[in-house]
Write a protein that holds these residues in place. Structure first.
Motif, PDB file in Angstrom:
ATOM      1  N   ALA A   1      36.370  49.029  13.963  1.00  0.00           N
ATOM      2  CA  ALA A   1      37.332  48.587  12.956  1.00  0.00           C
ATOM      3  C   ALA A   1      38.694  49.221  13.243  1.00  0.00           C
TER       4      ALA A   1
ATOM      5  N   MET B   1      42.325  48.291  10.644  1.00  0.00           N
ATOM      6  CA  MET B   1      42.268  48.466   9.195  1.00  0.00           C
ATOM      7  C   MET B   1      43.622  48.787   8.600  1.00  0.00           C
ATOM      8  N   THR B   2      44.582  49.105   9.454  1.00  0.00           N
ATOM      9  CA  THR B   2      45.931  49.355   8.952  1.00  0.00           C
ATOM     10  C   THR B   2      46.917  48.543   9.791  1.00  0.00           C
TER      11      THR B   2
ATOM     12  N   VAL C   1      37.669  53.436  14.882  1.00  0.00           N
ATOM     13  CA  VAL C   1      37.937  53.194  13.462  1.00  0.00           C
ATOM     14  C   VAL C   1      39.318  53.761  13.102  1.00  0.00           C
TER      15      VAL C   1
ATOM     16  N   PRO D   1      41.244  54.597   9.822  1.00  0.00           N
ATOM     17  CA  PRO D   1      40.973  54.646   8.382  1.00  0.00           C
ATOM     18  C   PRO D   1      42.014  53.846   7.596  1.00  0.00           C
ATOM     19  N   ARG D   2      41.532  53.160   6.580  1.00  0.00           N
ATOM     20  CA  ARG D   2      42.405  52.333   5.743  1.00  0.00           C
ATOM     21  C   ARG D   2      43.176  53.190   4.754  1.00  0.00           C
ATOM     22  N   GLY D   3      42.653  54.392   4.480  1.00  0.00           N
ATOM     23  CA  GLY D   3      43.331  55.283   3.550  1.00  0.00           C
ATOM     24  C   GLY D   3      42.508  55.593   2.306  1.00  0.00           C
ATOM     25  N   TYR D   4      41.276  55.071   2.227  1.00  0.00           N
ATOM     26  CA  TYR D   4      40.444  55.338   1.048  1.00  0.00           C
ATOM     27  C   TYR D   4      40.171  56.823   0.860  1.00  0.00           C
ATOM     28  N   GLU D   5      40.119  57.536   2.003  1.00  0.00           N
ATOM     29  CA  GLU D   5      39.800  58.961   1.914  1.00  0.00           C
ATOM     30  C   GLU D   5      40.865  59.745   1.161  1.00  0.00           C
TER      31      GLU D   5
ATOM     32  N   GLY E   1      37.514  42.727   9.748  1.00  0.00           N
ATOM     33  CA  GLY E   1      38.126  43.771  10.559  1.00  0.00           C
ATOM     34  C   GLY E   1      39.627  43.914  10.354  1.00  0.00           C
TER      35      GLY E   1
ATOM     36  N   TYR F   1      42.181  44.655   7.443  1.00  0.00           N
ATOM     37  CA  TYR F   1      42.276  45.118   6.051  1.00  0.00           C
ATOM     38  C   TYR F   1      41.000  44.764   5.265  1.00  0.00           C
TER      39      TYR F   1
ATOM     40  N   ALA G   1      35.108  46.465   7.083  1.00  0.00           N
ATOM     41  CA  ALA G   1      34.456  47.051   8.253  1.00  0.00           C
ATOM     42  C   ALA G   1      34.756  48.544   8.392  1.00  0.00           C
ATOM     43  N   GLY G   2      36.013  48.903   8.241  1.00  0.00           N
ATOM     44  CA  GLY G   2      36.391  50.296   8.452  1.00  0.00           C
ATOM     45  C   GLY G   2      35.748  51.230   7.457  1.00  0.00           C
TER      46      GLY G   2
ATOM     47  N   LEU H   1      32.094  51.981   8.322  1.00  0.00           N
ATOM     48  CA  LEU H   1      31.983  52.840   9.501  1.00  0.00           C
ATOM     49  C   LEU H   1      32.470  54.254   9.196  1.00  0.00           C
ATOM     50  N   GLU H   2      33.516  54.367   8.350  1.00  0.00           N
ATOM     51  CA  GLU H   2      33.974  55.698   7.937  1.00  0.00           C
ATOM     52  C   GLU H   2      32.896  56.427   7.144  1.00  0.00           C
TER      53      GLU H   2
ATOM     54  N   LEU I   1      46.927  52.529  -0.886  1.00  0.00           N
ATOM     55  CA  LEU I   1      46.230  53.416   0.048  1.00  0.00           C
ATOM     56  C   LEU I   1      47.144  53.966   1.146  1.00  0.00           C
TER      57      LEU I   1
END
Lengths: 252, 252
Positions: free
Chosen positions: A124, A127-128, A237, A239-243, B85, B87, B90-91, B94-95, B139
Motif C-alpha cells: 500500500a 496511501m498518501t 506501506v 502510512p495514511r496518518g491514522y497512527e 490502494g 487513500y 489497504a494501508g 497492513l499497518e 489525518l
C-alpha cells in the motif's frame, strides 16, 4: 453517418482485470484497432471482429486509422494498455479531432493503470499524496521531466515512474535517481514491478541507493516511497496518518 | 488456522466498472466487511454472504474487525471504494498487522480509482505528469498538504484533488485555490466530477479563477490542468507532446 470511437484501457493485460464496461465496448465494436501486443492480450474477446494492428511508436497512425474508420461510419474500439487516459491513446484522438468537431462520437473508458496494478502487488505505497512521472523523453523535454522529479521529491510525494528505462534510453533514469538521492534518504523503500498480473510478473523491493543499478525496462513501474514509507512484513506501506489519531494496537 | 483478507476496491460504484478479479474475491469470501454505503453498491453480489458494516470514519474499527475475523479462520473481503490502494483501506490493514507477521494472508486487489473514473469523463487530462493530493486534513497536517500543492503547481503537474471539501472543512480548499492562482494562469481549465458513473453524476468544466466559488463536496474529484491543458470540443485535454514530433493534421 459518422461512427464512434470507444477508447479502452484493457488494464494490466490479464482479462481478470478488464472491467465489464470495457469488455462490452470491445464486444460491441465493428473493428478493434491497437498495438499488436495489446490485441494479443484480448484475442479471446469477440474473436470474429476484425482487428487492425500496428507496431510500437505508431500511435499517431493508429489514432488516424481509428478516426478514418469512424468517419466511414464504423463503431471503432481503440485499445490502450492500462488506463487509456493515463499516458494512453485518449489524448491523441481528442487532439487530432480537436479543431474539427466532427460528428464522430468519442468516449473514453477508464481502466486499471500500471500504477493501480503495481501498488496492489507491492502493498500500500499510495496511501498518501503521490506524483506520477513518465521518464520517457521522446515527447517531453528531459529538463522538464527532471525539474518535476525535483519538485516531487521536495514536496514529499511518493513517486510513480512510468517508462523508466529502455535499452537505448538510460540517461533520464540515471539522472532522476541522482536527483532523488539529493532530497531523500538512501534507505527509502522503492518498489519495482515488472509485467504486473502477467505471466512474466516480477515484484522487487529495493533501497533508493540501489535503484540506479537495477536492470529494468519499459514494462516496469517504479514506486519510490516518501520519508514515512516502510517495509512491513515484505510489503511497502506509506502510512495514511491514522497512527496520529488512533491506537492501532498490534493487530492481533 | 488463520484465515485471509482480500482488500478490494469496488471502483466508482457501478458494477460495470468492478473488475472480474475483484468480483471473484467477493464471491469467494465468507464475510464481507465495509462502510455501509459501499456495501449497498455491491448488495447484488453474493447476497447470501454475511455483511458487517459500520459508518463513515470508522475505518480503524472495520480494519480491526476484518483482522479479528481472519484470525478466527474466515476468508474476509474488506471493501473500499475506488482503488483500495489509493487513500483506501489497504494501508491501514497492513499497518495494523505490521508488527505482527501473523499467519493471516493479506492480498490487495486493484480497482478503478476516482482519478481514473473522473479523467475518463472529462476527456484526457492525465496524458502527462500529474500529482494526486487529498485535501482532507483529518489525518495529514494542513501545512504539509499546502506545501505539496505549491510544489505540484511549480512543477507544472496536472493535479487531482481527492476529498476537496466538506461542509465543515472548507479552509484547505480555499487555501489550495489561492496557492494555485499564485502559480497558474487564472484561465487554466479545471474539471470537476461528482459521483462518477453513478446516478447522481455531474461533470463540469470551469476556469481556475472560478474554482473556489464552486459548491462541491467529498464525493467530488477536481482535476486542475497545467499550462498546456486545453478545452477541445468540451473535453479537457493535456497534450502528450506528439504535436512536437508529428503533424497531427486536422483529424479528418
Amino acid at each position: 453517418m459518422a461512427g464512434s470511437i470507444s477508447i479502452i484501457g484493457i488494464g494490466p493485460g490479464a482479462l481478470n482485470w478488464l472491467a465489464p464496461g470495457a469488455r462490452l465496448a470491445l464486444e460491441n465494436a465493428e473493428v478493434i484497432v491497437g498495438y499488436r501486443t495489446y490485441l494479443k492480450q484480448i484475442e479471446s474477446i469477440a474473436p470474429q471482429t476484425p482487428r487492425e494492428s500496428s507496431g510500437m511508436r505508431h500511435e499517431v497512425e493508429r489514432a488516424r486509422r481509428a478516426i478514418e474508420l469512424a468517419g466511414d461510419g464504423k463503431r471503432v474500439a481503440l485499445v490502450s494498455s492500462g488506463d487509456s487516459g493515463i499516458y494512453g491513446m485518449a489524448g491523441l484522438v481528442l487532439e487530432m479531432l480537436g479543431g474539427n468537431p466532427a460528428a464522430i462520437q468519442v468516449e473514453v473508458l477508464p481502466g486499471i493503470s500500471a500504477l493501480n496494478a503495481a501498488a496492489s502487488l507491492l502493498g500500500a505505497p499510495l496511501m498518501t499524496d503521490f506524483a506520477v512521472i513518465s521518464l520517457s523523453d521522446l515527447l517531453t523535454p528531459l529538463e522538464d521531466i527532471l525539474r518535476r522529479v525535483g519538485f516531487a521529491a521536495q514536496g514529499g510525494f511518493v513517486i510513480c515512474f512510468y517508462n523508466p528505462r529502455s535499452h537505448r534510453r538510460t540517461e533520464p533514469f540515471e539522472r532522476a535517481c541522482q536527483i532523488l538521492l539529493k532530497h531523500c534518504n538512501p534507505d527509502t523503500p522503492v518498489g519495482v514491478v515488472k509485467a504486473a498480473y502477467r505471466a512474466e510478473q516480477e515484484v522487487r523491493h529495493v533501497k533508493l541507493s540501489d535503484l540506479s543499478a537495477l536492470e529494468i525496462g519499459m514494462d516496469t513501474l517504479v514506486i519510490v516511497g516518501n520519508s514515512t514509507t516502510q517495509l512491513l512484513n515484505g510489503r511497502m506501506v506509506t502510512p495514511r496518518g491514522y497512527e496520529r489519531k488512533y491506537d492501532l494496537g498490534d493487530g492481533s
